[in-house]
Design a protein around this motif. Structure first.
Motif, PDB file in Angstrom:
ATOM      1  N   LEU A   1     -39.856 -75.668  -5.587  1.00  0.00           N
ATOM      2  CA  LEU A   1     -40.246 -76.734  -5.819  1.00  0.00           C
ATOM      3  C   LEU A   1     -41.398 -77.734  -4.723  1.00  0.00           C
ATOM      4  CD1 LEU A   1     -40.738 -79.275  -8.512  1.00  0.00           C
ATOM      5  CD2 LEU A   1     -38.583 -79.781  -7.577  1.00  0.00           C
ATOM      6  N   LYS A   2     -40.862 -77.673  -3.115  1.00  0.00           N
ATOM      7  CA  LYS A   2     -41.382 -77.869  -2.281  1.00  0.00           C
ATOM      8  C   LYS A   2     -43.069 -77.552  -2.201  1.00  0.00           C
ATOM      9  CE  LYS A   2     -41.294 -78.827   2.518  1.00  0.00           C
ATOM     10  NZ  LYS A   2     -39.954 -78.356   3.624  1.00  0.00           N
ATOM     11  N   LEU A   3     -42.908 -76.539  -1.998  1.00  0.00           N
ATOM     12  CA  LEU A   3     -44.583 -75.830  -1.840  1.00  0.00           C
ATOM     13  C   LEU A   3     -44.948 -76.256  -2.630  1.00  0.00           C
ATOM     14  CD1 LEU A   3     -45.574 -73.862  -0.144  1.00  0.00           C
ATOM     15  CD2 LEU A   3     -44.554 -71.976  -1.355  1.00  0.00           C
ATOM     16  N   GLY A   4     -44.484 -75.807  -4.148  1.00  0.00           N
ATOM     17  CA  GLY A   4     -45.766 -76.711  -5.299  1.00  0.00           C
ATOM     18  C   GLY A   4     -46.644 -77.731  -4.999  1.00  0.00           C
ATOM     19  N   LYS A   5     -44.888 -78.810  -4.738  1.00  0.00           N
ATOM     20  CA  LYS A   5     -45.712 -80.393  -4.744  1.00  0.00           C
ATOM     21  C   LYS A   5     -46.818 -80.020  -3.532  1.00  0.00           C
ATOM     22  CE  LYS A   5     -42.168 -83.274  -5.133  1.00  0.00           C
ATOM     23  NZ  LYS A   5     -41.018 -83.812  -5.111  1.00  0.00           N
ATOM     24  N   GLN A   6     -46.553 -79.712  -2.566  1.00  0.00           N
ATOM     25  CA  GLN A   6     -47.351 -79.329  -1.462  1.00  0.00           C
ATOM     26  C   GLN A   6     -48.825 -78.475  -1.581  1.00  0.00           C
ATOM     27  OE1 GLN A   6     -45.699 -77.869   1.546  1.00  0.00           O
ATOM     28  NE2 GLN A   6     -47.618 -78.621   3.152  1.00  0.00           N
ATOM     29  N   PHE A   7     -48.650 -77.986  -2.829  1.00  0.00           N
ATOM     30  CA  PHE A   7     -50.522 -77.055  -2.851  1.00  0.00           C
ATOM     31  C   PHE A   7     -51.255 -78.437  -3.559  1.00  0.00           C
ATOM     32  CE2 PHE A   7     -49.219 -72.337  -2.239  1.00  0.00           C
ATOM     33  CZ  PHE A   7     -49.426 -72.025  -1.109  1.00  0.00           C
ATOM     34  N   ILE A   8     -50.227 -78.953  -4.488  1.00  0.00           N
ATOM     35  CA  ILE A   8     -50.592 -79.643  -5.126  1.00  0.00           C
ATOM     36  C   ILE A   8     -51.305 -81.014  -4.407  1.00  0.00           C
ATOM     37  CG2 ILE A   8     -49.992 -80.901  -7.417  1.00  0.00           C
ATOM     38  CD1 ILE A   8     -47.971 -78.797  -8.496  1.00  0.00           C
ATOM     39  N   CYS A   9     -49.990 -81.310  -3.947  1.00  0.00           N
ATOM     40  CA  CYS A   9     -51.009 -82.632  -3.039  1.00  0.00           C
ATOM     41  C   CYS A   9     -51.797 -82.385  -1.971  1.00  0.00           C
ATOM     42  CB  CYS A   9     -49.253 -83.541  -2.735  1.00  0.00           C
ATOM     43  SG  CYS A   9     -48.595 -84.027  -4.293  1.00  0.00           S
ATOM     44  N   GLN A  10     -51.940 -81.886  -1.596  1.00  0.00           N
ATOM     45  CA  GLN A  10     -52.755 -81.187  -0.175  1.00  0.00           C
ATOM     46  C   GLN A  10     -53.971 -80.590  -0.407  1.00  0.00           C
ATOM     47  OE1 GLN A  10     -50.329 -80.960   3.011  1.00  0.00           O
ATOM     48  NE2 GLN A  10     -48.992 -82.660   2.349  1.00  0.00           N
ATOM     49  N   ARG A  11     -54.347 -79.966  -1.176  1.00  0.00           N
ATOM     50  CA  ARG A  11     -54.987 -78.384  -1.839  1.00  0.00           C
ATOM     51  C   ARG A  11     -56.262 -79.377  -1.418  1.00  0.00           C
ATOM     52  NH1 ARG A  11     -54.911 -81.205  -5.893  1.00  0.00           N
ATOM     53  NH2 ARG A  11     -56.782 -82.260  -7.588  1.00  0.00           N
ATOM     54  N   HIS A  12     -56.302 -80.504  -1.500  1.00  0.00           N
ATOM     55  CA  HIS A  12     -58.141 -80.943  -0.616  1.00  0.00           C
ATOM     56  C   HIS A  12     -57.795 -80.711   1.547  1.00  0.00           C
ATOM     57  CE1 HIS A  12     -59.954 -80.824  -4.464  1.00  0.00           C
ATOM     58  NE2 HIS A  12     -58.748 -82.242  -4.680  1.00  0.00           N
ATOM     59  N   GLU A  13     -56.690 -80.174   1.689  1.00  0.00           N
ATOM     60  CA  GLU A  13     -56.795 -81.169   3.114  1.00  0.00           C
ATOM     61  C   GLU A  13     -56.316 -79.657   4.058  1.00  0.00           C
ATOM     62  OE1 GLU A  13     -54.745 -83.328   1.133  1.00  0.00           O
ATOM     63  OE2 GLU A  13     -56.842 -84.688   1.364  1.00  0.00           O
ATOM     64  N   LEU A  14     -56.004 -78.643   2.850  1.00  0.00           N
ATOM     65  CA  LEU A  14     -55.354 -76.972   3.724  1.00  0.00           C
ATOM     66  C   LEU A  14     -56.378 -76.463   2.966  1.00  0.00           C
ATOM     67  CD1 LEU A  14     -51.616 -76.741   1.166  1.00  0.00           C
ATOM     68  CD2 LEU A  14     -52.237 -77.086   4.286  1.00  0.00           C
ATOM     69  N   SER A  15     -57.312 -76.458   4.253  1.00  0.00           N
ATOM     70  CA  SER A  15     -58.696 -76.081   4.390  1.00  0.00           C
ATOM     71  C   SER A  15     -59.009 -74.196   4.183  1.00  0.00           C
ATOM     72  CB  SER A  15     -59.306 -76.506   4.635  1.00  0.00           C
ATOM     73  OG  SER A  15     -59.097 -75.995   6.203  1.00  0.00           O
ATOM     74  N   ASN A  16     -57.736 -73.992   4.637  1.00  0.00           N
ATOM     75  CA  ASN A  16     -57.866 -72.129   4.860  1.00  0.00           C
ATOM     76  C   ASN A  16     -56.523 -71.341   4.367  1.00  0.00           C
ATOM     77  OD1 ASN A  16     -56.640 -71.762   7.734  1.00  0.00           O
ATOM     78  ND2 ASN A  16     -58.333 -73.551   8.158  1.00  0.00           N
ATOM     79  N   MET A  17     -56.483 -70.441   4.105  1.00  0.00           N
ATOM     80  CA  MET A  17     -55.167 -69.427   4.451  1.00  0.00           C
ATOM     81  C   MET A  17     -54.847 -69.446   5.480  1.00  0.00           C
ATOM     82  SD  MET A  17     -53.902 -67.926   2.160  1.00  0.00           S
ATOM     83  CE  MET A  17     -53.989 -67.027   0.818  1.00  0.00           C
ATOM     84  N   ASP A  18     -55.021 -69.925   6.847  1.00  0.00           N
ATOM     85  CA  ASP A  18     -54.046 -69.523   7.862  1.00  0.00           C
ATOM     86  C   ASP A  18     -53.306 -70.976   7.739  1.00  0.00           C
ATOM     87  OD1 ASP A  18     -55.314 -67.768   8.889  1.00  0.00           O
ATOM     88  OD2 ASP A  18     -56.507 -68.578  10.193  1.00  0.00           O
ATOM     89  N   GLN A  19     -53.576 -71.572   7.850  1.00  0.00           N
ATOM     90  CA  GLN A  19     -52.475 -72.510   7.430  1.00  0.00           C
ATOM     91  C   GLN A  19     -51.542 -72.898   5.702  1.00  0.00           C
ATOM     92  OE1 GLN A  19     -56.146 -75.908   6.452  1.00  0.00           O
ATOM     93  NE2 GLN A  19     -55.050 -77.150   7.501  1.00  0.00           N
ATOM     94  N   VAL A  20     -52.059 -71.520   5.019  1.00  0.00           N
ATOM     95  CA  VAL A  20     -51.602 -71.955   3.898  1.00  0.00           C
ATOM     96  C   VAL A  20     -49.580 -71.014   4.821  1.00  0.00           C
ATOM     97  CG1 VAL A  20     -50.825 -70.491   1.673  1.00  0.00           C
ATOM     98  CG2 VAL A  20     -52.749 -72.589   2.126  1.00  0.00           C
ATOM     99  N   LEU A  21     -50.921 -70.058   5.616  1.00  0.00           N
ATOM    100  CA  LEU A  21     -49.295 -69.295   5.897  1.00  0.00           C
ATOM    101  C   LEU A  21     -48.810 -69.351   6.641  1.00  0.00           C
ATOM    102  CD1 LEU A  21     -51.835 -65.846   6.387  1.00  0.00           C
ATOM    103  CD2 LEU A  21     -50.105 -66.599   4.926  1.00  0.00           C
ATOM    104  N   THR A  22     -48.914 -70.568   7.690  1.00  0.00           N
ATOM    105  CA  THR A  22     -48.325 -71.355   8.316  1.00  0.00           C
ATOM    106  C   THR A  22     -47.290 -71.865   7.977  1.00  0.00           C
ATOM    107  OG1 THR A  22     -49.927 -71.005  10.038  1.00  0.00           O
ATOM    108  CG2 THR A  22     -48.333 -72.697  10.973  1.00  0.00           C
ATOM    109  N   ILE A  23     -47.657 -72.658   6.897  1.00  0.00           N
ATOM    110  CA  ILE A  23     -46.193 -73.124   5.352  1.00  0.00           C
ATOM    111  C   ILE A  23     -45.366 -72.108   5.568  1.00  0.00           C
ATOM    112  CG2 ILE A  23     -46.361 -74.130   3.982  1.00  0.00           C
ATOM    113  CD1 ILE A  23     -48.703 -75.674   3.963  1.00  0.00           C
ATOM    114  N   LEU A  24     -46.210 -71.377   4.761  1.00  0.00           N
ATOM    115  CA  LEU A  24     -44.788 -70.447   3.889  1.00  0.00           C
ATOM    116  C   LEU A  24     -44.157 -70.304   5.460  1.00  0.00           C
ATOM    117  CD1 LEU A  24     -47.731 -68.201   1.993  1.00  0.00           C
ATOM    118  CD2 LEU A  24     -45.941 -69.769   1.085  1.00  0.00           C
ATOM    119  N   ARG A  25     -45.138 -69.224   6.183  1.00  0.00           N
ATOM    120  CA  ARG A  25     -43.514 -69.129   7.510  1.00  0.00           C
ATOM    121  C   ARG A  25     -42.345 -69.617   7.858  1.00  0.00           C
ATOM    122  NH1 ARG A  25     -48.418 -66.816   9.302  1.00  0.00           N
ATOM    123  NH2 ARG A  25     -48.864 -64.815   9.199  1.00  0.00           N
TER     124      ARG A  25
END
Lengths: 399, 399
Positions: B372-396
């Motif tokens: 749920l937390k990750l889903g909300k973050q993706f939805i709300c920050q989809r324009h700020e998270l500009s590349n996959m590296d940032q996403v991978l850091t969040i996931l780790r």
């Protein structure tokens, strides 16, 4: 009248008589062929008591170009159905369709002979104070009630299919978004503007913006558009104005209709730098136009906002923040499509009398440069220009 | 077999025999009813030499719910045609359709009995190194070749009409974008997550973002989507994987398919916090998943970029800057729709085994909160998270 054939005046007379009660039993009917429309046959059928109706028949090719440009006659059905749909949501400002026949691709409408074509009036600097307010009401109501704010997913999809209008959209895709940005043989460019046009063809940053606007024209079915809302599609008199000629109607981005209208006011604004020599007279008319420009957007936005707040039938889209962003996006699209209309009317194939009727080539060229400059600015800065006041400032200082 | 009737095993046997040469003249056929699909009847027809085919028939209601939820059987035609279309552009990874019958709403396909359902394999922590690369190829090719980059306006419009799929889209509109964000009776929420769900129902900023994603789902026909690309729609073995079950296919936003797939990898990533007790084993599988997540996007983006650069048939869209922005927008949509999938799988009606099969309620709830937390973050920050590296850091560092 089974198989399609192009109407004679006699056919048009029978068509009008058969499908309307207006003329009564013992009327003596006459029919004249009007040449006002470029893709269709248009007839006025009158009786001896001064009553009249219009018969419009789609030809299987573009009337103004000839048989080399084939077009489906299904566009008559689409035009009639768009007008009927728009009538449902804004009867005051939509021409009344009395009957249509899909086989014959013919439409019977009221005759707006008490009205004048808006473009002619604007070229003659005749002001109509109610213009923008009424067009704004038409835009807000027809666009809102055919959008996702009102229709369920399945109903909307069914409507989108019904109004695909591929042939007519393709004309717009080409003439609006493709031709002006390359050295296309269809372009109709005065020698004085050629250099500026050549710059346009090199301007990749601008072309990226136009690509986005074209992609949205192709794939953003927000509402059932009129699709061709320029000053020749509006008829006006001292009390009212009505939209006609919805043959380009389809589901597209809302800003396309609003922007087309906005740009047509601005083409006239710019044209009067060349059309009206007397500075005071010109100022008067241009002030009127800026007032109309302001009212057009503000009244449209205010009505659309009201509708979103009070008439939204899709729970997910009732969110106030979403609605605010939606209007911001419609605004940016409006400027972008207005920009495309400004550009294509001086670089593309189809010209407007607002500029073409300027007798002096130097003056006309100055106006064309103004239109081109403004169009480019709208296209490129549509996300930065955040409100109408900024736009009005640009217009007041337009060089 | 004229009028529609739901198939018996005998009907399915005849249907398979009649429309394929696979079984030969003197085969002895048997047929078993499989229960794998929730909206359709599914049969396996086999001969005595070990050859088999699948017969899938759409029911006029949802099989898993019952006759109270009617659905048009035209979805069988749509499913077959989506698969055939996708086969054209990516035959390696699309299940082969041998025949379909619109009257009977039945489809005959190859039997993927040498393959396993991806979700089962991922729940069992079985790694397939080729997974992401192959799904990326499927996504890039099927989505690119059905988009405005390739199709002319009229062809695209005709395709959009053919694949409207209103009934099935409505299911997604409700289950993905509406139900989870309000206290809907269809929601299926474990008590431990209830408080977090209630926060979701109050979160107007988040709901504004979801409204935008829903509006785009309704009105952004970019490409012919699979429409339901989760781990149960993918069958895999040591060499290959194939997509099945395209009954939700329609013209929609490209990021929806990419995001659905991405989210399903992440649901498994999150699920293994509860599924795999051994820290080292878990780390190994989660590292594999992050690798797949990275490859999925990078390989998809790289192939789609290549296609735009080399295979763009629409001159206006060849502009490099436009294409770059297009991919940025697909990326933001991908995150947004991935976010919606993450949320709806823990708050909505349809659950996934990756999380549901965690035996311990506390552990499962921790995973649900993470999703749920990750889903909300993706939805709300989809324009700020500009590349996959940032996403991978969040996931780790996901807590």
């Amino acid at each position: 009248m089974a198989e399609y054939h192009s109407f004679s005046t006699n056919d048009a007379k029978h068509f009008a008589d058969e499908h309307s009660d207006l003329f009564g039993e013992h009327s003596k009917l006459s029919c004249e062929k009007l040449g006002e429309d470029s893709l269709n046959l248009v007839f006025r059928v009158s009786n001896d008591k001064g009553r009249s109706l219009i018969v419009k028949q789609a030809l299987p090719y573009a009337y103004c170009v000839g048989e080399s440009w084939p077009l489906t006659i299904d566009r008559a059905r689409i035009e009639a159905e768009v007008l009927l749909k728009h009538s449902k949501y804004c009867p005051e400002h939509t021409v009344e369709v009395l009957h249509y026949d899909t086989e014959q691709a013919a439409i019977l409408t009221e005759d707006l002979k008490e009205y004048r074509m808006l473009r002619t009036e604007l070229v003659a600097a005749k002001p109509y104070p109610h213009l923008a307010e009424q067009v704004a009401a038409y835009l807000a109501n027809t666009l809102y009630y055919t959008s996702d704010f009102v229709l369920t997913g399945p109903t909307k999809k069914q409507q989108v299919s019904r109004f695909m209008n591929a042939d007519m959209c393709l004309i717009t895709e080409d003439l609006y978004f493709t031709d002006p940005y390359c050295n296309h043989e269809r372009n109709n460019i005065h020698p004085e503007l050629r250099q500026a046009a050549q710059q346009l063809w090199q301007d990749e940053a601008l072309q990226a913006e136009v690509a986005q606007l074209k992609a949205d024209f192709l794939s953003k079915p927000q509402a059932l558009l009129h699709g061709n809302l320029h000053s020749s599609s509006i008829f006006i008199n001292d009390e009212n104005c009505k939209m006609i000629a919805a043959g380009f109607g389809f589901y597209g981005p809302i800003g396309f209709d609003v922007g087309s209208m906005l740009a047509n006011l601005l083409l006239n604004y710019i044209g009067h730098f060349g059309l009206t020599a007397d500075a005071q007279q010109r100022q008067l008319h241009q002030d009127y136009l800026l007032q109309q420009v302001q009212t057009l957007w503000q009244s449209f936005a205010s009505q659309f906002n009201q509708l979103m707040a009070n008439e939204c039938r899709e729970p997910s889209l009732q969110n106030a923040l979403y609605q605010q962003r939606f209007m911001q996006q419609v605004w940016a699209d409006t400027l972008g499509y207005a920009g495309c209309e400004l550009v294509r009317r001086v670089v593309g194939m189809a010209r407007v009398a607002d500029i073409e009727s300027i007798g002096d080539a130097t003056l006309r060229s100055q106006c064309e440069h103004k239109a081109l400059k403004l169009g480019k600015q709208f296209i490129c800065q549509r996300h930065e220009l955040s409100n109408m006041d900024q736009v009005l400032t640009i217009l007041r200082y337009l060089q």
